[in-house]
Design an enzyme around this catalytic site. Structure first.
Site, PDB file in Angstrom:
ATOM      1  N   LYS A 228       1.195  -1.309  -0.066  1.00 48.42           N
ATOM      2  CA  LYS A 228       0.379  -0.318   0.327  1.00 48.42           C
ATOM      3  C   LYS A 228       1.279   1.802  -0.088  1.00 48.42           C
ATOM      4  CE  LYS A 228      -3.186  -1.960   2.724  1.00 48.42           C
ATOM      5  NZ  LYS A 228      -5.092  -3.137   1.881  1.00 48.42           N
ATOM      6  N   CYS A 366     -13.799  -5.291   3.265  1.00 46.22           N
ATOM      7  CA  CYS A 366     -13.292  -6.347   5.195  1.00 46.22           C
ATOM      8  C   CYS A 366     -13.960  -5.486   5.874  1.00 46.22           C
ATOM      9  CB  CYS A 366     -11.603  -6.399   4.592  1.00 46.22           C
ATOM     10  SG  CYS A 366     -11.030  -7.403   3.468  1.00 46.22           S
TER      11      CYS A 366
HETATM   12  N1  PMP Z   1      -5.883  -2.684   8.350  1.00 55.89           N
HETATM   13  C1  PMP Z   1      -6.288  -1.927   6.777  1.00 55.89           C
HETATM   14  C2  PMP Z   1      -6.573  -0.895   7.747  1.00 55.89           C
HETATM   15  C3  PMP Z   1      -6.411  -1.659   5.966  1.00 55.89           C
HETATM   16  O1  PMP Z   1      -6.342  -1.452   4.797  1.00 55.89           O
HETATM   17  C4  PMP Z   1      -5.608  -3.108   5.011  1.00 55.89           C
HETATM   18  C5  PMP Z   1      -5.883  -3.793   3.951  1.00 55.89           C
HETATM   19  N2  PMP Z   1      -6.936  -2.832   3.445  1.00 55.89           N
HETATM   20  C6  PMP Z   1      -5.261  -3.907   6.194  1.00 55.89           C
HETATM   21  C7  PMP Z   1      -5.617  -4.187   7.241  1.00 55.89           C
HETATM   22  C8  PMP Z   1      -4.823  -5.400   5.452  1.00 55.89           C
HETATM   23  O2  PMP Z   1      -3.808  -5.614   4.742  1.00 55.89           O
HETATM   24  P1  PMP Z   1      -3.185  -6.336   4.031  1.00 55.89           P
HETATM   25  O3  PMP Z   1      -4.301  -6.948   3.216  1.00 55.89           O
HETATM   26  O4  PMP Z   1      -1.950  -5.880   3.333  1.00 55.89           O
HETATM   27  O5  PMP Z   1      -2.718  -7.888   4.580  1.00 55.89           O
END
Ligand code: PMP
Length: 408
Positions: A228, A366
């Protein structure tokens, strides 16, 4: 590389932005999910895959030494970037999710007991809910959830009611991936520390849009993902205060995380290797270090003004669309906008926008408990990065209006 101070120059570093998708030059507004990569990152990753490739820490040969240098160099790069005190406080992971699972299993597994609680907020990503639920089930502990208001703002006025003696860990997002608001994290750290409770910050979005200084924040743990932050996928960081990490058991067992191994007993390596079992994604970690170099080569003043302008333009434009509601308004808004349009399913809108060359996210993002708290079954999210332009916003807003008309 000199400081990058304008958008045209910045965009030149990102070949992905030149792609044509569905007959249009892509407008990539799904940066909250993952960002595109600058050439310096892909070049380093390619160079390593093409030859600067020897397994780290293990061998005396030159390729191993070069890979190890790049890997450990990236650790030092990350340390400086977030102002951690020691390099061994930087644990490389495969992402925020992996880091939170490590903490839940190791820290939660050791310190949570029957009747204890983990304090979260209503605005957490599933990665900051499910690992805690899993360890709570194992340990007989439970989750406590501080609510947000109608605008998505933490009900921090209730904090004392939630920081009860059973709370052993606080784990909250620096910036929610749905609301795009910078949370009062220094305040929650201070309130929790007064009661001796450690605080974990999920910085998956925070690291991208805020200048993170872990010592100033005072948090005990901070997590983020490389992908990200313009870095490779499968990379991430768990920062933890040394004394706390030292007091935690390893999570995964295997090579590189040990001191001596016998069938009777194994002793573990010192930090950070204790938490880096097996062959890590050393090429990815080096690429993440390069991505950090890149973000630091962009003028801070340019970045601040540009993000502010993008945010203002989006809020004004979205505000003019009938039946559109934005979730997450207030000060400290980053250019990330989740919204619904009355009577229209967000996925239908996202599919039409895709046909127009625009990439946005739709659905639960999510964060199902938060989306349901707003009475929705899904939202549409446009999340912008430093390389997005005012012209792209104009095109997005026009296209959105067209799509809304087609669906009503
Ligand atoms: N926490 C937040 C606030 C997120 O935006 C994300 C990714 N959308 C995650 C956790 C999880 O990140 P990753 O999928 O890169 O492990």
């Amino acid at each position: 590389m000199g400081l990058i101070r304008n958008l045209n120059e910045l965009r030149e570093h990102f070949p992905a932005l030149k792609q044509v998708i569905n007959g249009r030059k892509i407008v990539y507004f799904d940066n909250g999910a993952t960002t595109q990569k600058p050439l310096c990152v892909t070049s380093l990753v390619n160079m390593m895959n093409e030859g600067i490739n020897g397994n780290i820490h293990r061998a005396v040969h030159e390729l191993s030494a070069r890979s190890t240098e790049l890997y450990e160099g990236a650790r030092e790069r990350v340390r400086k970037f977030i102002n951690a005190q020691y390099p061994e406080e930087i644990i490389f992971t495969s992402g925020t999710t992996a880091g939170l699972n490590l903490l839940a299993s190791s820290f939660g597994g050791k310190f949570l007991n029957e009747g204890d609680s983990v304090l979260l907020t209503e605005a957490e990503h599933h990665s900051n809910i499910v690992p805690w639920q899993m360890v709570c089930e194992r340990r007989g502990a439970k989750l406590k959830v501080m609510p947000v208001d109608e605008d998505g703002i933490w009900r921090f006025d209730l904090i004392e009611r939630y920081l009860t003696p059973d709370v052993k860990i606080v784990s909250v997002a620096h910036i929610s991936n749905v609301l795009g608001l910078v949370n009062p994290v220094e305040e929650i750290v201070s309130a929790a520390h007064k009661k001796g409770i450690p605080v974990i910050l999920d910085g998956a979005q925070g690291i991208v849009h805020e200048k993170v200084d872990v010592r100033k924040l005072g948090c005990d743990f901070y997590l983020f993902s490389g992908h990200k932050l313009y870095g490779p996928t499968g990379t991430g960081v768990l920062y933890g205060k040394k004394a706390l990490l030292e007091n935690m058991p390893p999570w995964l067992g295997g090579g590189d995380m040990v001191d001596t191994v016998t069938f009777e007993k194994t002793t573990y390596a010192a930090l950070p290797l204790k938490f880096e079992a097996g062959t890590p994604n050393f090429i990815g970690a080096a690429g993440m270090g390069e991505a950090i170099n890149f973000t630091e080569s962009v003028s801070e003043e340019f970045l601040r003004n540009h993000e502010k302008a993008l945010t203002g333009q989006m809020l004004e434009g979205l505000g003019k669309i009938d039946g559109l509601r934005i979730y997450g308004t207030g000060k400290g808004k980053i250019p990330l906008f989740s919204f619904s349009v009355e009577g229209i399913h967000p996925t239908d809108l996202a599919m039409l926008l895709d046909k127009m060359g625009i990439a946005v996210r739709s659905g639960m993002m999510c964060a199902e408990p938060l989306i349901r708290r707003f009475g929705c079954h899904g939202l549409l999210r446009a999340s912008l990065a430093m390389y997005n332009t005012s012209e792209e916003i104009d095109y997005f807003l026009k296209s959105l209006q067209r799509a809304v008309k087609m669906l009503t």
